[in-house]
Design an enzyme around this catalytic site. Structure first.
Site, PDB file in Angstrom:
ATOM      1  N   GLY A 134     -11.021   2.430   5.993  1.00 43.46           N
ATOM      2  CA  GLY A 134     -10.552   2.971   4.718  1.00 43.46           C
ATOM      3  C   GLY A 134      -9.380   3.912   4.868  1.00 43.46           C
ATOM      4  O   GLY A 134      -9.552   5.062   5.273  1.00 43.46           O
ATOM      5  N   TRP A 166      -9.210  -1.082  -2.163  1.00 40.64           N
ATOM      6  CA  TRP A 166      -8.775  -2.334  -1.511  1.00 40.64           C
ATOM      7  C   TRP A 166      -9.292  -2.431  -0.088  1.00 40.64           C
ATOM      8  O   TRP A 166      -8.553  -2.817   0.809  1.00 40.64           O
ATOM      9  CB  TRP A 166      -7.240  -2.462  -1.498  1.00 40.64           C
ATOM     10  CG  TRP A 166      -6.601  -2.244  -2.807  1.00 40.64           C
ATOM     11  CD1 TRP A 166      -5.766  -1.239  -3.167  1.00 40.64           C
ATOM     12  CD2 TRP A 166      -6.745  -3.085  -3.973  1.00 40.64           C
ATOM     13  NE1 TRP A 166      -5.387  -1.374  -4.478  1.00 40.64           N
ATOM     14  CE2 TRP A 166      -5.978  -2.503  -4.991  1.00 40.64           C
ATOM     15  CE3 TRP A 166      -7.464  -4.254  -4.246  1.00 40.64           C
ATOM     16  CZ2 TRP A 166      -5.899  -3.048  -6.266  1.00 40.64           C
ATOM     17  CZ3 TRP A 166      -7.378  -4.798  -5.515  1.00 40.64           C
ATOM     18  CH2 TRP A 166      -6.599  -4.200  -6.507  1.00 40.64           C
ATOM     19  N   GLU A 367      -1.334  -4.426   5.210  1.00 40.34           N
ATOM     20  CA  GLU A 367      -0.813  -4.139   6.561  1.00 40.34           C
ATOM     21  C   GLU A 367       0.687  -3.872   6.530  1.00 40.34           C
ATOM     22  O   GLU A 367       1.423  -4.287   7.419  1.00 40.34           O
ATOM     23  CB  GLU A 367      -1.088  -5.321   7.500  1.00 40.34           C
ATOM     24  CG  GLU A 367      -2.545  -5.638   7.674  1.00 40.34           C
ATOM     25  CD  GLU A 367      -3.245  -4.652   8.576  1.00 40.34           C
ATOM     26  OE1 GLU A 367      -2.565  -3.896   9.270  1.00 40.34           O
ATOM     27  OE2 GLU A 367      -4.486  -4.640   8.563  1.00 40.34           O
TER      28      GLU A 367
HETATM   29  C1  LIG Z   1      -6.887  -8.150  -0.292  1.00 38.34           C
HETATM   30  C2  LIG Z   1      -6.493  -6.814   0.224  1.00 38.34           C
HETATM   31  C3  LIG Z   1      -7.217  -6.239   1.262  1.00 38.34           C
HETATM   32  C4  LIG Z   1      -6.877  -4.958   1.734  1.00 38.34           C
HETATM   33  N1  LIG Z   1      -7.645  -4.394   2.723  1.00 38.34           N
HETATM   34  C5  LIG Z   1      -7.402  -3.101   3.095  1.00 38.34           C
HETATM   35  C6  LIG Z   1      -8.243  -2.437   4.033  1.00 38.34           C
HETATM   36  O1  LIG Z   1      -9.183  -3.035   4.585  1.00 38.34           O
HETATM   37  N2  LIG Z   1      -8.013  -1.123   4.317  1.00 38.34           N
HETATM   38  C7  LIG Z   1      -6.985  -0.423   3.732  1.00 38.34           C
HETATM   39  O2  LIG Z   1      -6.839   0.762   4.010  1.00 38.34           O
HETATM   40  N3  LIG Z   1      -6.160  -1.036   2.848  1.00 38.34           N
HETATM   41  C8  LIG Z   1      -6.343  -2.355   2.505  1.00 38.34           C
HETATM   42  N4  LIG Z   1      -5.503  -2.967   1.586  1.00 38.34           N
HETATM   43  C9  LIG Z   1      -4.470  -2.165   0.938  1.00 38.34           C
HETATM   44  C10 LIG Z   1      -3.052  -2.504   1.355  1.00 38.34           C
HETATM   45  O3  LIG Z   1      -2.804  -2.056   2.652  1.00 38.34           O
HETATM   46  C11 LIG Z   1      -2.098  -1.877   0.327  1.00 38.34           C
HETATM   47  O4  LIG Z   1      -2.238  -2.627  -0.860  1.00 38.34           O
HETATM   48  C12 LIG Z   1      -0.665  -1.864   0.764  1.00 38.34           C
HETATM   49  O5  LIG Z   1      -0.473  -0.904   1.761  1.00 38.34           O
HETATM   50  C13 LIG Z   1       0.302  -1.604  -0.387  1.00 38.34           C
HETATM   51  O6  LIG Z   1      -0.086  -0.485  -1.106  1.00 38.34           O
HETATM   52  P1  LIG Z   1      -0.165  -0.532  -2.706  1.00 38.34           P
HETATM   53  O7  LIG Z   1      -0.947  -1.709  -3.073  1.00 38.34           O
HETATM   54  O8  LIG Z   1      -0.622   0.787  -3.156  1.00 38.34           O
HETATM   55  O9  LIG Z   1       1.324  -0.796  -3.169  1.00 38.34           O
HETATM   56  P2  LIG Z   1       2.453   0.293  -3.358  1.00 38.34           P
HETATM   57  O10 LIG Z   1       2.576   1.123  -2.163  1.00 38.34           O
HETATM   58  O11 LIG Z   1       2.281   0.945  -4.669  1.00 38.34           O
HETATM   59  O12 LIG Z   1       3.719  -0.677  -3.423  1.00 38.34           O
HETATM   60  C14 LIG Z   1       4.137  -1.371  -4.624  1.00 38.34           C
HETATM   61  C15 LIG Z   1       5.502  -1.977  -4.366  1.00 38.34           C
HETATM   62  O13 LIG Z   1       6.413  -0.943  -4.048  1.00 38.34           O
HETATM   63  C16 LIG Z   1       7.075  -1.215  -2.847  1.00 38.34           C
HETATM   64  N5  LIG Z   1       7.409   0.027  -2.161  1.00 38.34           N
HETATM   65  C17 LIG Z   1       6.575   0.998  -1.723  1.00 38.34           C
HETATM   66  N6  LIG Z   1       7.254   1.975  -1.119  1.00 38.34           N
HETATM   67  C18 LIG Z   1       8.559   1.629  -1.183  1.00 38.34           C
HETATM   68  C19 LIG Z   1       9.777   2.249  -0.747  1.00 38.34           C
HETATM   69  N7  LIG Z   1       9.792   3.410  -0.079  1.00 38.34           N
HETATM   70  N8  LIG Z   1      10.935   1.628  -1.000  1.00 38.34           N
HETATM   71  C20 LIG Z   1      10.961   0.442  -1.665  1.00 38.34           C
HETATM   72  N9  LIG Z   1       9.846  -0.195  -2.085  1.00 38.34           N
HETATM   73  C21 LIG Z   1       8.674   0.396  -1.854  1.00 38.34           C
HETATM   74  C22 LIG Z   1       6.102  -2.036  -2.078  1.00 38.34           C
HETATM   75  O14 LIG Z   1       6.746  -2.770  -1.074  1.00 38.34           O
HETATM   76  C23 LIG Z   1       5.519  -2.907  -3.159  1.00 38.34           C
HETATM   77  O15 LIG Z   1       6.389  -3.986  -3.406  1.00 38.34           O
HETATM   78  C24 LIG Z   1      -5.782  -4.255   1.147  1.00 38.34           C
HETATM   79  C25 LIG Z   1      -5.044  -4.878   0.139  1.00 38.34           C
HETATM   80  C26 LIG Z   1      -5.381  -6.130  -0.325  1.00 38.34           C
HETATM   81  C27 LIG Z   1      -4.569  -6.757  -1.415  1.00 38.34           C
END
Ligand SMILES: Cc1cc2nc3c(=O)[nH]c(=O)nc-3n(C[C@H](O)[C@H](O)[C@H](O)COP(=O)(O)OP(=O)(O)OC[C@H]3O[C@@H](n4cnc5c(N)ncnc54)[C@H](O)[C@@H]3O)c2cc1C
Lengths: 389, 260
Positions: A134, A166, A367
């Site tokens: 997490g 997630w 990731e």
């Molecule tokens: C099916 C699934 C399983 C998962 N499993 C795990 C898990 O086991 N453990 C865990 O910890 N997490 C897990 N995750 C979470 C995953 O790692 C995050 O969803 C991911 O890191 C992106 O974060 P966010 O969804 O909050 O998107 P955000 O960070 O809000 O990003 C939204 C958009 O903004 C863009 N963005 C963000 N920052 C910038 C920047 N500086 N400049 C330009 N663009 C930017 C991103 O590229 C993306 O296009 C999982 C996600 C999914 C979908």
């Protein structure tokens, strides 16, 4: 005579006998035990995770590239090849294995106390205990440094409050490696999921990775002894090291999904007749097939190159970003292109293609999103970090 | 209890299999080679017996150099060691010539209590080899086993053929061939795969076994393939138009074929 894209690239010539044996074993296991059920698991969004974990553990897949504590201790490249076969079946299966081995087990193996290792690793390697990891929170994904979940000292105990979002394997886990903010910076805790105050409601209505459990972790006054803290991880570098391990598996894994799509498309276009001849006999089809085979083969060469670097202890985080960005992006492009070749059949679960395409949307995001990896590579190239503003 | 398992590398049943034009022997380059599936079951049975009765499991294989892949597979499943007889003089050996070599190779393993084999290889499908080896070794042959039980110095076997199920018993040592129903073979574990590299494989030529080149190979074999032709493609079926008497016509056809 038709040739497989990987034989065209003579990929096998780059593998040792042992690596081929491991790959073949996983491929056969998936063909016998996994593939017949995938469409159902995906459609019903249910999978027999406990039973699967035991079978995967029996083969030695869980934490396979870790040493000792019941782990098989293979090379990193062999781990990558296993991920490729698992993801050729389904990205959800590979996710289960990645999270177990490269995130949860790796964190304990790398940063844990001897007692934590003895307690958890052998049971996790055999698949008797399932782990989750997490880090992400509802408001902090790409920027985990902003996390709000915290741990406060209370006498000799720690009390954890907050939530994670997630989280793969969350609802089925026996143990959660949870990263939190403390007065000493970001720290990790090994949390048995039966600790009072811990709950993990499953996230439903996903249209991607349906054959994988994704959950929220709720920590409401979770009280843990000092011995639950990971002694070796201080600051964000701890969880980031784990993510690097899992990403490495994805560099190979995503290509498995793409390969499976391309194999389906090759078989389909050879059989399907349009305007009185096989679809494979048209130039537009062959252009698509040739370009896809090229990207698939190039991706495999990149993955193997990174694998050899990792086995030599020379792989850098930016290099893993190169692999994750390229191979997931190209895999998704291949899956979508294959979808066009299958026409209407391409949108059903009778063929694996749309399932892979939908799954890869998650793989593109977790990731480290593609954009984040572009920023990592950009930073390496220019020396200027552009993550903020 | 020391067990020897006879294993064979065969062309993968999924790939296209061919005979060489010149001498009608198997064209080994034309297809992927794998450990014969029935041999995986024989290895599995040996490992299960070993788990209860202890001892060592030795794999014995007669085949070209690249049969080492099949041997490794058996070792990665858990067998302890292997004897590999590889010799250019063996090219084209028939079942009897191969049985002679196998019997000699089994003789190099000390204190053998049981020899296990598949009942029939998926390539040649002769199905006589286990009995021939038993004859040459002077041991009882219990073939087509779907169940094997060892109790002290006796072995009980359920032999299953088209005629029915037979309950056999013999004293050890004995030769047993197993059928498809005997068990579900395990997948080699990764630890097994890595350990297999370090397990001893003794590679022998026929000279090491005291076998003369004249007794084996194309020249020393009693049988030879003189011609080979692919199966003719299936002829199109016969269509029966149902004008109310379809059932009768089908029955007449079956009677004509002496099927009913
Ligand atoms: C099916 C699934 C399983 C998962 N499993 C795990 C898990 O086991 N453990 C865990 O910890 N997490 C897990 N995750 C979470 C995953 O790692 C995050 O969803 C991911 O890191 C992106 O974060 P966010 O969804 O909050 O998107 P955000 O960070 O809000 O990003 C939204 C958009 O903004 C863009 N963005 C963000 N920052 C910038 C920047 N500086 N400049 C330009 N663009 C930017 C991103 O590229 C993306 O296009 C999982 C996600 C999914 C979908």
């Amino acid at each position: 005579m038709s040739e497989h894209p990987f034989t065209l690239f003579a990929i096998d010539s780059l593998l040792s006998e042992e690596e081929r044996a491991i790959r073949d074993t996983v491929r056969r296991f998936c063909a016998d035990r996994i593939r017949p059920h995938l469409a159902d698991w995906f459609e019903t969004a249910r999978l027999p995770a406990r039973e699967l974990a035991r079978e995967l553990g029996g083969l030695g897949l869980l934490g396979m590239h870790l040493e000792g504590y019941g782990c098989a201790g293979t090379s990193a490249t062999a781990y990558g090849l296993a991920c490729m076969e698992l993801e050729a079946a389904d990205s959800g299966l590979r996710s289960l294995v990645s999270v177990q081995g490269s995130l949860a087990m790796f964190a304990i193996h790398h940063f844990g106390s001897e007692q934590q290792k003895q307690e958890w690793l052998p049971r996790m390697a055999s698949g008797e205990a399932i782990g989750c990891f997490g880090l992400t929170e509802p408001d902090f994904g790409s920027n985990p440094a902003g996390m709000r979940t915290r741990a406060k000292r209370d006498g000799s105990d720690w009390v954890l409050d907050g939530s994670k979002m997630w989280i793969t394997n969350g609802s089925i886990a026996d143990v959660a490696v949870v990263w939190v903010r403390t007065d000493e910076g970001i720290r990790g805790f090994v949390v048995p999921t039966d600790t009072p105050g811990f709950s993990a409601p499953e996230i439903h209505r996903k249209l991607s990775l349906r054959a994988s459990v994704t959950s929220e972790l709720v920590l409401a006054g979770v009280r843990l002894p000092e011995s639950a803290m990971l002694p070796g991880a201080k600051g964000l570098s701890g969880p980031l090291a784990c993510l690097n391990e899992a990403r490495f598996g994805i560099v190979f894994g995503a290509l498995g999904a793409a390969r499976d799509c391309l194999e389906s498309a090759l078989a389909y276009t050879a059989d399907r007749e349009v305007f009185d001849k096989p679809l494979a006999g048209y130039q537009i089809t062959q252009t698509k097939l040739a370009d896809m085979a090229l990207e698939l083969g190039k991706g495999a060469l990149l993955a193997l190159h990174l694998g050899r670097l990792k086995d030599a202890g020379q792989l850098r985080a930016e290099q893993v970003s190169l692999g994750k960005l390229n191979n997931v992006r190209e895999a998704l492009a291949i899956a979508r292109e294959c979808r066009t070749l299958l026409g209407a059949n391409g949108i059903t679960l009778e063929y694996p293609v749309i399932r892979h395409a939908n799954n890869l949307e998650s793989v593109l995001t977790y990731e480290g999103t593609s954009e984040v990896h572009q920023l990592v590579i950009g930073n390496a190239l220019t020396g200027q970090a552009a993550f903020r503003g | 209890m020391n067990i020897v398992v006879l294993v064979k590398q065969v062309p993968d049943t999924y790939s296209e299999r061919k005979l060489a034009d010149a001498d009608h022997t198997l064209d080994r380059d034309s297809a992927d080679a794998v450990l014969d599936e029935i041999n995986e079951r024989a290895v599995e049975e040996a490992l299960q017996l070993q788990a209860t009765h202890g001892g060592e499991v030795t794999v014995v294989c007669v085949g070209p150099d690249r049969a080492t892949d099949a041997i490794r597979k058996a070792l990665s499943m858990g067998a302890d060691k292997a004897v590999h007889v590889s010799d250019a003089a063996l090219h084209g050996s028939d079942a009897i010539a191969t049985a002679k070599v196998l019997a000699k190779a089994v003789g190099t393993v000390e204190g053998v209590d049981l020899v296990l084999a598949g009942n029939e290889a998926t390539d040649g499908r002769v199905g006589a080899l286990p009995a021939m080896v038993a004859e040459l070794l002077g041991l009882p042959a219990l073939t087509h086993a779907r169940k094997v039980e060892v109790d002290g110095s006796t072995v009980k076997v359920e032999r299953e053929t088209d005629e029915g199920v037979f309950f056999l018993e013999a004293s050890l040592p004995a030769v047993i061939s197993v059928n498809e129903k005997i068990n579900e073979p395990r997948y080699p574990s990764f630890k097994g795969i890595m350990a297999a590299k370090k397990k001893p494989v003794s590679t022998l030529a026929i000279g090491d076994l005291g076998v003369d080149a004249g007794e084996v190979g194309l020249g020393g074999s009693w049988t030879q393939v003189t011609e080979a032709a692919p199966k003719p493609p299936r002829a199109a079926g016969q269509r029966v138009e149902d004008e109310g008497d379809g059932g009768v016509k089908v029955a007449e056809y079956l009677v004509g074929q002496k099927l009913i």
